[in-house]
Scaffold this motif. Structure first.
Motif, PDB file in Angstrom:
ATOM      1  N   LYS A 181      80.292  44.293  66.884  1.00 42.59           N
ATOM      2  CA  LYS A 181      80.246  44.220  68.348  1.00 42.59           C
ATOM      3  C   LYS A 181      80.685  45.510  69.019  1.00 42.59           C
ATOM      4  CE  LYS A 181      80.727  39.242  68.465  1.00 42.59           C
ATOM      5  NZ  LYS A 181      80.399  39.048  67.051  1.00 42.59           N
ATOM      6  N   GLY A 182      81.323  46.387  68.268  1.00 41.69           N
ATOM      7  CA  GLY A 182      81.814  47.625  68.865  1.00 41.69           C
ATOM      8  C   GLY A 182      80.732  48.690  68.971  1.00 41.69           C
ATOM      9  N   ARG A 183      81.072  49.805  69.625  1.00 44.76           N
ATOM     10  CA  ARG A 183      80.100  50.880  69.801  1.00 44.76           C
ATOM     11  C   ARG A 183      80.224  51.950  68.721  1.00 44.76           C
ATOM     12  NH1 ARG A 183      77.697  51.261  74.667  1.00 44.76           N
ATOM     13  NH2 ARG A 183      77.444  53.503  74.424  1.00 44.76           N
ATOM     14  N   MET A 184      81.321  51.905  67.972  1.00 43.17           N
ATOM     15  CA  MET A 184      81.560  52.959  66.988  1.00 43.17           C
ATOM     16  C   MET A 184      80.558  52.879  65.830  1.00 43.17           C
ATOM     17  SD  MET A 184      84.177  54.578  68.038  1.00 43.17           S
ATOM     18  CE  MET A 184      85.065  55.399  66.737  1.00 43.17           C
ATOM     19  N   PRO A 185      80.260  54.052  65.223  1.00 45.15           N
ATOM     20  CA  PRO A 185      79.440  54.007  64.011  1.00 45.15           C
ATOM     21  C   PRO A 185      80.179  53.239  62.911  1.00 45.15           C
ATOM     22  CG  PRO A 185      79.751  56.261  64.784  1.00 45.15           C
ATOM     23  CD  PRO A 185      80.703  55.406  65.543  1.00 45.15           C
ATOM     24  N   LEU A 204      75.024  43.062  60.762  1.00 42.97           N
ATOM     25  CA  LEU A 204      75.595  43.963  61.778  1.00 42.97           C
ATOM     26  C   LEU A 204      74.684  44.087  63.001  1.00 42.97           C
ATOM     27  CD1 LEU A 204      77.037  46.649  59.362  1.00 42.97           C
ATOM     28  CD2 LEU A 204      78.352  45.230  60.934  1.00 42.97           C
ATOM     29  N   HIS A 205      73.413  44.352  62.763  1.00 43.69           N
ATOM     30  CA  HIS A 205      72.515  44.493  63.907  1.00 43.69           C
ATOM     31  C   HIS A 205      72.361  43.158  64.635  1.00 43.69           C
ATOM     32  CE1 HIS A 205      69.267  45.771  66.462  1.00 43.69           C
ATOM     33  NE2 HIS A 205      68.459  44.876  65.947  1.00 43.69           N
ATOM     34  N   LYS A 206      72.203  42.105  63.838  1.00 42.42           N
ATOM     35  CA  LYS A 206      71.981  40.783  64.434  1.00 42.42           C
ATOM     36  C   LYS A 206      73.161  40.361  65.312  1.00 42.42           C
ATOM     37  CE  LYS A 206      71.262  36.087  63.041  1.00 42.42           C
ATOM     38  NZ  LYS A 206      71.537  35.178  61.963  1.00 42.42           N
ATOM     39  N   ASN A 207      74.370  40.708  64.883  1.00 42.59           N
ATOM     40  CA  ASN A 207      75.556  40.295  65.633  1.00 42.59           C
ATOM     41  C   ASN A 207      76.054  41.350  66.602  1.00 42.59           C
ATOM     42  OD1 ASN A 207      76.107  37.620  64.476  1.00 42.59           O
ATOM     43  ND2 ASN A 207      76.277  38.775  62.569  1.00 42.59           N
ATOM     44  N   SER A 208      75.272  42.423  66.760  1.00 49.37           N
ATOM     45  CA  SER A 208      75.742  43.512  67.627  1.00 49.37           C
ATOM     46  C   SER A 208      75.522  43.206  69.102  1.00 49.37           C
ATOM     47  CB  SER A 208      75.014  44.813  67.269  1.00 49.37           C
ATOM     48  OG  SER A 208      73.637  44.705  67.622  1.00 49.37           O
ATOM     49  N   GLY A 256      69.499  49.994  70.223  1.00 51.46           N
ATOM     50  CA  GLY A 256      69.485  49.186  69.009  1.00 51.46           C
ATOM     51  C   GLY A 256      70.373  49.817  67.954  1.00 51.46           C
ATOM     52  N   THR A 257      69.920  49.741  66.711  1.00 41.39           N
ATOM     53  CA  THR A 257      70.732  50.206  65.587  1.00 41.39           C
ATOM     54  C   THR A 257      69.915  51.147  64.708  1.00 41.39           C
ATOM     55  OG1 THR A 257      71.839  48.058  65.555  1.00 41.39           O
ATOM     56  CG2 THR A 257      72.102  49.430  63.599  1.00 41.39           C
ATOM     57  N   LEU A 258      70.522  52.257  64.328  1.00 47.00           N
ATOM     58  CA  LEU A 258      69.884  53.156  63.359  1.00 47.00           C
ATOM     59  C   LEU A 258      70.660  53.064  62.051  1.00 47.00           C
ATOM     60  CD1 LEU A 258      67.851  55.372  62.575  1.00 47.00           C
ATOM     61  CD2 LEU A 258      69.522  57.049  63.383  1.00 47.00           C
TER      62      LEU A 258
END
Lengths: 550, 133
Positions: A181-185, A204-208, A256-258
């Motif tokens: 849920k955080g913004r950190m890598p 991680l992406h699904k729960n972000s 999104g997520t990379l």
């Protein structure tokens, strides 16, 4: 949300009374045995009740001492006097619950010190879902029950992610829940096959909570001359061959997520460019006139400790710091959580049997055993309690084969278990189907797994060290097989590869005089591995009868 | 390896049971009672501790029953300074029984819990003594 349901196992009514009077946020499970407040009074009654109604219980409160008739005691160990059995009966009950219901949370109403002299207690205390009350007071009890319920809510399995019951993996689950849920890598470290990319996407992406796409950047396959265009994107005409605008991975993953896979392989140039983007949060496409702000959560994965690469000068310390070592999560290799192996094998057997290419075979064998189409396939491992066969096929893995599995180092980790189980299911079903075709009838719904097959399947990775390096081996040079392969257009590279492999197998089969031992010698340098070769042969859809005309 | 004479082993065994059946169940009703519980709840807990101390399928035993069972089982063998000290401690707790039915009686919960804790401490001290022999 309905209140959590508590089963109290106590020879007296004290703890049930505490729950009834002092913890209104909980509901007492009523075993309908006439007790008031409701509770279960001994181990056998508790196990009997749980066997039928475990799904109705969220947490168990378990007393330690049980003053009950000797015939109502579960055995503590072989040497204990009846008095000692009574005094530590809670430990015997706990052990039975852990064995039969590993994911059911239990709070033992005593302190760990009180049972320190019982051999099994230390081991039980270390298991997940097991809590000791510690001190008798309401706040402590509330905290323990909540902790147990929280851990239980994590589940062994979640949206096809197999967490298992190991404490380390459950710790990973908790940590990733927060980090998602955080913004950190996030930096994921773990050996090959531990599920880094799977978790990055599915958890991680699904729960972000992020709306954008999940994009993967595999640095192991990225050609050097495409690095900048891949990361930043390019405008039409920016370089030779850039016939249209191309978005870079950061732009594609905006909001999104990379997922940056194998970051330990990043070249100095890639590292430099990644650092710039992470610092600025902006990219300028090649040939573009202005920068684009990107909001991307980066998840980097490494199959070796990235810190080591920093120490060896292969990885920029500033980029390492940007990737936030404080959000580093290590996925433990399977050999560090051996208790999860049985759980994984069971889940994978069920999953393999449901694969589209496997289900016709499963249904064919199942029908011959009097089962409906789509019936379950389960596995019985070694001497563990036999699985019910009234509604399922059961693959029986003999004790020696199960021991082999349990002691294998699993260098390919969870992925290796999946592949092995897939092959095991395939080959066992193929053998059963062959027997049926030969006119033999199935004598039961238990299909015996050949221990030799397990050994053969394991031997492929036995020479690999856990870190994935190949142990030195000297192979004799073989005369190359002259091949003429036809590559036809297919939907995917995978389909092309399978087609090529099929042709290779077919040609080799013919050249080997239809002899799988010779093929095995050729392919695996071991004629004894004919079974493994035949397995792959079948998987490729090749049929001996059709090829040989026999 | 130390050998304990059979009679002291039996006493040790009886003390372990007493610690569980008496000391633990005297304490339990108060252990889970909120500190700010109203007097009615404290009185109810006192009743539970002294009168229905141990309730199992075999029946209900009061604190006095449990204590008397111990003295009867151990007989003269248990007598001595340790026994006297524990006996005094138990009697002091049992004396709180007068407050169970007297709704006007004030219950000093702090003092009561100290008296109850003392029973456990004296049993534990006696056990330690025997185990050290």
């Amino acid at each position: 949300m309905s209140p959590p349901r508590v089963l109290v196992i106590d020879d007296g009514e004290s703890y049930a009374r505490v729950v009834a009077e002092r913890l209104p946020e909980l509901t007492l499970v009523d075993p309908k045995n006439g007790t008031s407040p409701p509770h279960v009074e001994d181990g056998p009654a508790a196990i009997h009740f749980l066997e039928r109604h475990a799904g109705k219980v969220d947490v168990v409160l378990l007393d330690l001492q049980f003053d009950v008739a000797p015939e109502r005691l579960l055995a503590l160990d072989g040497e204990s006097s009846p008095k000692r059995q009574k005094r530590y009966q809670g430990v015997a009950i706990l052990r039975e619950i852990r064995r039969r219901f590993p994911s059911l949370p239990v709070v033992l109403m005593t302190s760990a010190e009180d049972v320190a002299l019982v051999d099994a207690a230390g081991e039980l205390a270390a298991q997940s879902m097991t809590y000791f009350l510690g001190s008798d007071n309401l706040d402590t009890l509330r905290i323990r029950v909540n902790a147990a319920l929280q851990e239980s809510s994590l589940g062994l399995e979640e949206s096809s992610i197999l967490w298992g019951s190991d404490a380390a993996m459950r710790g990973v689950r908790r940590r990733l829940s927060v980090l998602a849920k955080g913004r950190m890598p996030i930096l994921l470290e773990g050996e090959t096959g531990t599920g880094k990319s799977f978790l990055a996407e599915r958890f991680l992406h699904k729960n972000s909570g992020r709306k954008g796409a999940f994009v993967t950047l595999d640095l192991a396959t990225l050609p050097q001359d495409l690095v900048s265009a891949t990361l930043f994107g390019a405008r039409r005409g920016a370089y030779t061959g850039a016939v249209a605008d191309r978005k870079g991975v950061f732009e594609l993953a905006h909001e999104g997520t990379l997922f940056v896979d194998e970051i330990q392989n990043a070249s100095p140039e890639v590292q430099k460019q990644l650092l710039l983007i992470l610092q600025d949060g902006r990219v300028r496409p090649l040939g573009g006139s202005h920068e684009i702000a990107v909001d991307v959560k980066v998840i980097a994965a490494s199959n070796s400790p990235l810190h080591d690469a920093v120490a060896q000068g292969r990885f920029r310390p500033d980029l390492y710091m940007r990737l936030s070592p404080s959000t580093r999560v290590r996925l433990p290799p399977l050999r560090e959580r051996p208790d999860d192996l049985a759980f994984l094998v069971r889940r994978f057997v069920a999953r393999a049997a449901d694969e589209p290419e496997m289900s016709p075979l499963r249904d064919q064998v199942g029908a011959a055993a009097g089962l409906r189409a789509g019936a379950d396939v389960r596995v019985a491992l070694g001497r563990a309690a036999p699985e019910e066969t009234h509604d399922a096929l059961v693959l029986a893995v003999p004790e020696p084969a199960w021991k082999q599995l349990a002691t294998h180092p699993w260098p390919g980790n969870v992925r290796e278990v999946w592949m092995l189980v897939y092959n095991l299911v395939t080959f066992t079903l193929v053998e059963a189907a062959d027997a049926l075709r030969a006119g033999l009838a199935l004598s039961s719904r238990r299909l015996q797994v050949d221990p030799g097959l397990v050994g053969e399947l394991l031997s492929g990775s036995a020479s690999l060290s856990p870190q994935g390096s190949v142990a030195p081996a000297v192979a004799e040079e073989e005369a190359p097989l002259a091949l003429r392969l036809a590559v036809r257009p297919h939907d995917s590279l995978n389909a092309v590869a399978t087609d090529v492999e099929r042709q290779y197998f077919l040609q080799l089969f013919k050249e080997s005089g239809h002899d799988f031992s010779r093929m095995a010698e050729r392919l695996l340098m071991d004629p004894e591995k004919a079974r493994a070769v035949r397995l792959r042969f079948n998987q490729l859809g090749l049929k001996v009868r059709e090829i040989t005309g026999r | 390896m130390t050998h304990r004479d059979p009679s002291s082993a039996a006493l040790l065994d009886a003390l372990v049971d007493l610690e569980h059946d008496l000391a633990k169940y005297l304490r339990l009703p108060f252990a889970f009672l909120p500190q700010d519980a109203p007097p009615g709840d404290v009185r109810k807990a006192l009743h539970e501790a002294l009168v229905s101390t141990r309730r199992t399928t075999a029946g209900t035993r009061s604190a006095a029953d449990i204590w008397c069972g111990f003295t009867a089982e151990m007989g003269e063998f248990a007598r001595g300074p340790r026994f006297d000290a524990l006996s005094f401690s138990v009697a002091r707790v049992l004396a709180w029984a007068r407050a169970v039915d007297d709704e006007d009686a004030q219950i000093d919960r702090h003092a009561l819990e100290e008296h109850i804790a003392d029973v456990k401490a004296r049993i534990a001290a006696w056990r330690d003594d025997l185990e050290a022999r």
